[in-house]
Design a protein around this motif. Structure first.
Motif, PDB file in Angstrom:
ATOM      1  N   PRO A   1     -38.507  -6.150  13.069  1.00 33.96           N
ATOM      2  CA  PRO A   1     -38.990  -7.161  12.111  1.00 33.96           C
ATOM      3  C   PRO A   1     -40.483  -6.994  11.799  1.00 33.96           C
ATOM      4  CG  PRO A   1     -38.112  -8.219  14.114  1.00 33.96           C
ATOM      5  CD  PRO A   1     -37.949  -6.747  14.286  1.00 33.96           C
ATOM      6  N   GLU A   2     -41.223  -6.402  12.737  1.00 35.18           N
ATOM      7  CA  GLU A   2     -42.663  -6.229  12.501  1.00 35.18           C
ATOM      8  C   GLU A   2     -42.938  -5.251  11.358  1.00 35.18           C
ATOM      9  OE1 GLU A   2     -41.011  -4.788  14.837  1.00 35.18           O
ATOM     10  OE2 GLU A   2     -41.744  -2.735  15.127  1.00 35.18           O
ATOM     11  N   ARG A   3     -41.919  -4.461  10.979  1.00 38.44           N
ATOM     12  CA  ARG A   3     -42.102  -3.525   9.859  1.00 38.44           C
ATOM     13  C   ARG A   3     -41.471  -4.068   8.572  1.00 38.44           C
ATOM     14  NH1 ARG A   3     -39.714   1.831  12.889  1.00 38.44           N
ATOM     15  NH2 ARG A   3     -41.227   2.009  14.568  1.00 38.44           N
ATOM     16  N   ALA A   4     -41.037  -5.336   8.608  1.00 42.63           N
ATOM     17  CA  ALA A   4     -40.279  -5.874   7.458  1.00 42.63           C
ATOM     18  C   ALA A   4     -41.078  -5.791   6.162  1.00 42.63           C
ATOM     19  CB  ALA A   4     -39.858  -7.313   7.732  1.00 42.63           C
ATOM     20  N   TRP A   5     -42.385  -5.877   6.260  1.00 42.70           N
ATOM     21  CA  TRP A   5     -43.211  -5.840   5.044  1.00 42.70           C
ATOM     22  C   TRP A   5     -43.014  -4.551   4.255  1.00 42.70           C
ATOM     23  CZ3 TRP A   5     -46.843  -1.900   4.723  1.00 42.70           C
ATOM     24  CH2 TRP A   5     -47.114  -1.217   5.921  1.00 42.70           C
ATOM     25  N   ARG A   6     -42.627  -3.496   4.947  1.00 47.35           N
ATOM     26  CA  ARG A   6     -42.418  -2.223   4.248  1.00 47.35           C
ATOM     27  C   ARG A   6     -41.260  -2.307   3.262  1.00 47.35           C
ATOM     28  NH1 ARG A   6     -45.154   1.945   6.425  1.00 47.35           N
ATOM     29  NH2 ARG A   6     -45.900   1.774   8.562  1.00 47.35           N
ATOM     30  N   ALA A   7     -40.389  -3.308   3.461  1.00 50.69           N
ATOM     31  CA  ALA A   7     -39.162  -3.382   2.666  1.00 50.69           C
ATOM     32  C   ALA A   7     -39.414  -3.743   1.202  1.00 50.69           C
ATOM     33  CB  ALA A   7     -38.185  -4.380   3.284  1.00 50.69           C
TER      34      ALA A   7
ATOM     35  N   SER B   1     -34.650  -3.862  -1.414  1.00 48.51           N
ATOM     36  CA  SER B   1     -36.078  -3.975  -1.654  1.00 48.51           C
ATOM     37  C   SER B   1     -36.355  -4.930  -2.821  1.00 48.51           C
ATOM     38  CB  SER B   1     -36.650  -2.589  -1.947  1.00 48.51           C
ATOM     39  OG  SER B   1     -38.051  -2.633  -1.974  1.00 48.51           O
ATOM     40  N   ARG B   2     -35.555  -4.806  -3.882  1.00 49.42           N
ATOM     41  CA  ARG B   2     -35.715  -5.702  -5.044  1.00 49.42           C
ATOM     42  C   ARG B   2     -35.519  -7.154  -4.628  1.00 49.42           C
ATOM     43  NH1 ARG B   2     -31.984  -1.826  -8.751  1.00 49.42           N
ATOM     44  NH2 ARG B   2     -33.481  -0.129  -8.807  1.00 49.42           N
TER      45      ARG B   2
ATOM     46  N   ALA C   1     -26.555   8.015  -1.543  1.00 52.00           N
ATOM     47  CA  ALA C   1     -26.882   6.596  -1.691  1.00 52.00           C
ATOM     48  C   ALA C   1     -27.560   6.060  -0.432  1.00 52.00           C
ATOM     49  CB  ALA C   1     -25.621   5.795  -2.000  1.00 52.00           C
ATOM     50  N   CYS C   2     -27.341   6.734   0.709  1.00 55.70           N
ATOM     51  CA  CYS C   2     -28.018   6.298   1.937  1.00 55.70           C
ATOM     52  C   CYS C   2     -29.527   6.348   1.756  1.00 55.70           C
ATOM     53  CB  CYS C   2     -27.597   7.184   3.109  1.00 55.70           C
ATOM     54  SG  CYS C   2     -27.984   8.932   2.867  1.00 55.70           S
ATOM     55  N   VAL C   3     -29.997   7.262   0.918  1.00 50.41           N
ATOM     56  CA  VAL C   3     -31.432   7.388   0.668  1.00 50.41           C
ATOM     57  C   VAL C   3     -31.902   6.312  -0.315  1.00 50.41           C
ATOM     58  CG1 VAL C   3     -33.188   8.868  -0.394  1.00 50.41           C
ATOM     59  CG2 VAL C   3     -31.548   9.838   1.217  1.00 50.41           C
ATOM     60  N   THR C   4     -31.166   6.169  -1.419  1.00 49.49           N
ATOM     61  CA  THR C   4     -31.670   5.269  -2.463  1.00 49.49           C
ATOM     62  C   THR C   4     -31.581   3.797  -2.076  1.00 49.49           C
ATOM     63  OG1 THR C   4     -29.524   5.437  -3.541  1.00 49.49           O
ATOM     64  CG2 THR C   4     -31.263   6.847  -4.384  1.00 49.49           C
ATOM     65  N   VAL C   5     -30.676   3.431  -1.164  1.00 48.06           N
ATOM     66  CA  VAL C   5     -30.595   2.016  -0.774  1.00 48.06           C
ATOM     67  C   VAL C   5     -31.683   1.632   0.225  1.00 48.06           C
ATOM     68  CG1 VAL C   5     -28.093   1.863  -1.123  1.00 48.06           C
ATOM     69  CG2 VAL C   5     -28.989   2.313   1.173  1.00 48.06           C
ATOM     70  N   CYS C   6     -32.318   2.611   0.838  1.00 49.44           N
ATOM     71  CA  CYS C   6     -33.303   2.310   1.885  1.00 49.44           C
ATOM     72  C   CYS C   6     -34.475   1.526   1.302  1.00 49.44           C
ATOM     73  CB  CYS C   6     -33.808   3.601   2.520  1.00 49.44           C
ATOM     74  SG  CYS C   6     -35.142   3.327   3.714  1.00 49.44           S
ATOM     75  N   PRO C   7     -34.775   0.330   1.858  1.00 54.59           N
ATOM     76  CA  PRO C   7     -35.819  -0.501   1.267  1.00 54.59           C
ATOM     77  C   PRO C   7     -37.240  -0.080   1.646  1.00 54.59           C
ATOM     78  CG  PRO C   7     -34.865  -1.641   3.138  1.00 54.59           C
ATOM     79  CD  PRO C   7     -34.096  -0.351   2.976  1.00 54.59           C
ATOM     80  N   THR C   8     -37.379   0.760   2.674  1.00 54.92           N
ATOM     81  CA  THR C   8     -38.732   1.046   3.175  1.00 54.92           C
ATOM     82  C   THR C   8     -39.233   2.444   2.868  1.00 54.92           C
ATOM     83  OG1 THR C   8     -37.996   1.940   5.288  1.00 54.92           O
ATOM     84  CG2 THR C   8     -38.254  -0.448   5.142  1.00 54.92           C
ATOM     85  N   GLY C   9     -38.348   3.321   2.415  1.00 57.08           N
ATOM     86  CA  GLY C   9     -38.771   4.707   2.227  1.00 57.08           C
ATOM     87  C   GLY C   9     -38.583   5.549   3.480  1.00 57.08           C
ATOM     88  N   ALA C  10     -37.909   4.993   4.494  1.00 57.97           N
ATOM     89  CA  ALA C  10     -37.690   5.757   5.721  1.00 57.97           C
ATOM     90  C   ALA C  10     -36.714   6.907   5.485  1.00 57.97           C
ATOM     91  CB  ALA C  10     -37.160   4.849   6.824  1.00 57.97           C
TER      92      ALA C  10
END
Lengths: 312, 250
Positions: free
Chosen positions: A65-71, A81-82, B89-98
């Motif tokens: 959760p501490e990295r949640a801001w990256r989302a 993310s949207r 799609a595993c890449v594009t759904v990632c919200p953080t860029g990991a």
């Protein structure tokens, strides 16, 4: 799919919360709300409280959760993310709207309109996280987005109606929204379940292995003897045997009984309206959580085709 | 960035798996586990390793299937790991860029320092290629042994994924599937290599070679490879046996 409690609570609470914010914004934008401070405080604490509870609950679902801001960074491609961006953005018009209402005694129509739009967009983004997943045919359907919108509206409008009943606010249109939301949610869920029962699937054991030209494909030996992450997360089966009962609970408690209560309250104004509404809100909460549980438990993922499923 | 590379190179590194040859020995899975638990995505955590219900993170799993019926049926051993899709799609759904797909060779990787453990990528993968590490709290997956294939500390012959290096029957091949003249591309061409679940549109880079058509006659003797029938007694030349058969059949 494994129904994580945090995700069920998040989508149920924040769905209703955003819908209630959308109605607050819409009513304000149409100029039918009076800037009464007490009613404003209650409305914002309630709706933003639900939204915030949902958001906090969903971050607890994370392992970091501490990295949640990256989302919020990958909004160009990721619906998750949207959703994060829109959820956070909605606090801006909500805050401005609240400042005008609570501290300056003015209903800013433009802030209400913006709040309404961004709250609806947030619900849509939540739904699209699920609707965009091709390996899960149940979710990757036309019913997911309207389902989330209607179920959010059903809960949010019920809360809004209860608030309007207690506060100086127009009640009739609030009841109308609640009735429309409940009716729409019931219909959409019935169509969604019909899609599931018709055996809609994304792929088959034959296409997953490419061995269909040899004949029917069946699993002879699993790759491992114990459960692994894939089976726990994607192969959840515990609730499926109760699916019929849970569907009935979702339909009756979630939508039809609250709808009856709302219609009864409309038919007999000023007689036990509050009792009926409280009953409707409680039943709807139970039904919504049952439906959200089912939404996960009944959804089949294509990875199970490698573990003996014939279709998924 | 979880956006796919705007200008991917023509290189598409991947595996070709020969289902005709694979004997289902699981050596590639074990070798993968052994290498990768000390490799780029280390560790591949195990839970209750010496307990009643051991489980853990693996990048490569061997499923065994039966296809078809009776004499025409086949047992097919089916290794499955990340297919390093062209539309992952595993890449594009990632919200953080990991999660990301490398422009230079198409390998799909996870940056563990950016992963928040939301697990959405594992939902988006139809093939079950990603496994979550509960201990570290991040998603893990096959790296195509990126720490072997570019490792100039290794002998050149060893610069292939661990699963390919270890396969005792040569059922696994590694190479550039973006180059039509590469050995792996020719193999795919000759043997009609195919994609898994093409209808989902992920365009896997890894290809599978189908089992060859089975033989119904053994090669050297010409004897029919049909199951033995219970031999009818009336066809025997022995009179005593024939009489016994009739007497017992009464």
């Amino acid at each position: 799919m494994h129904p994580a409690l945090s995700v069920i609570l998040f989508t149920s609470a924040s769905g209703g919360g955003y819908a209630m914010l959308a109605l607050l914004g819409l009513f304000g934008a149409s100029g039918v709300l009076a800037p009464d401070p007490l009613s404003g405080w209650i409305a914002f604490l309630w709706s933003l409280g639900m939204v915030t509870f949902g958001l906090v609950s969903s971050t607890l679902h994370l392992s970091h959760p501490e990295r949640a801001w990256r989302a919020v960074s990958q909004w160009r491609t990721s619906w998750l993310s949207r959703e994060g961006v829109l959820a956070l953005f909605t606090f801006l018009p909500a805050g401005l709207y609240a400042i005008g209402w609570l501290f300056l005694g003015e209903i800013w129509r433009w802030a209400g309109a913006l709040l309404s739009l961004s709250a609806i967009a947030t619900i849509c983004a939540t739904a699209m996280i699920y609707a965009s997943l091709k390996p899960i045919r149940a979710w990757n359907s036309l019913w997911t987005l309207p389902g989330y919108l209607a179920m959010g509206l059903a809960s949010g409008a019920l809360w809004f109606t209860l608030w309007a009943e207690l506060m100086p606010a127009p009640q009739k249109p609030a009841y109308d929204f609640a009735a429309i939301g409940l009716l729409a949610a019931a219909f959409i869920k019935l169509f969604y379940w019909r899609l599931l029962d018709a055996g809609a699937h994304a792929a088959t054991a034959e296409s997953a292995t490419g061995l269909g030209h040899l004949g029917k494909v069946r699993l002879l030996a699993a790759p491992h003897t114990e459960e692994n992450y894939l089976l726990k997360e994607m192969g959840f089966r515990i609730a499926r045997k109760h699916a019929r009962k849970l569907r009935r609970i979702a339909l009756l408690a979630g939508f039809l009984l609250p709808l009856a209560a709302v219609l009864a309250a409309l038919a007999t104004p000023h007689v036990g309206d509050l009792v009926l509404l409280v009953l409707a809100v409680v039943l709807n909460a139970i039904g919504t959580i049952a439906e959200r549980w089912l939404f996960f438990a009944e959804a089949k993922h294509t990875v199970m085709l490698y573990y003996g499923a014939e279709r998924a | 960035m979880t956006a796919l590379p705007a200008h991917p190179s023509d290189r598409k590194l991947g595996l070709v798996i020969d289902l005709d040859i694979c004997v289902g020995c699981h050596a590639c899975a074990v070798s993968c586990k052994e290498w990768n638990t000390g490799g780029h995505m280390a560790p591949l955590t195990d839970y209750e390793a010496w307990g009643d219900s051991p489980s853990g993170v693996w990048f490569n799993r061997i499923h065994s299937f039966e296809a078809g019926e009776g004499a025409n049926g086949r047992t097919v051993h089916f290794p499955k790991s990340c297919l390093h899709c062209e539309q992952p799609a595993c890449v594009t759904v990632c919200p953080t860029g990991a999660s990301f797909k490398r422009a230079e060779d198409g390998i799909v990787l996870v940056n563990e320092d950016l992963c928040i453990g939301c697990k959405l990528c594992s939902w988006a993968c139809p093939y079950g290629a990603r496994e979550f590490d509960e201990d570290v709290g991040v998603m893990k997956k096959c790296t195509l042994c990126i720490d072997r294939i570019y490792n100039d500390k290794l002998e050149e012959v060893d610069r292939v994924p661990a699963c390919v290096a270890t396969c005792p029957v040569g059922a696994r091949h590694f190479g550039d599937l973006g180059d039509p003249n590469s050995e792996v591309s020719k193999l795919v061409q000759e043997r009609a290599g195919y994609d898994l679940m093409p209808e989902l549109g992920y365009k896997p880079v890894n290809k599978y070679l189908p089992p060859r058509t089975g033989r119904t006659h053994t090669g050297c003797t010409g004897a029919p490879a049909t199951p033995l029938q219970e031999s009818p007694a009336e066809s025997t030349g022995n009179r005593l046996l024939r009489w016994l058969d009739q007497a017992l059949s009464r």
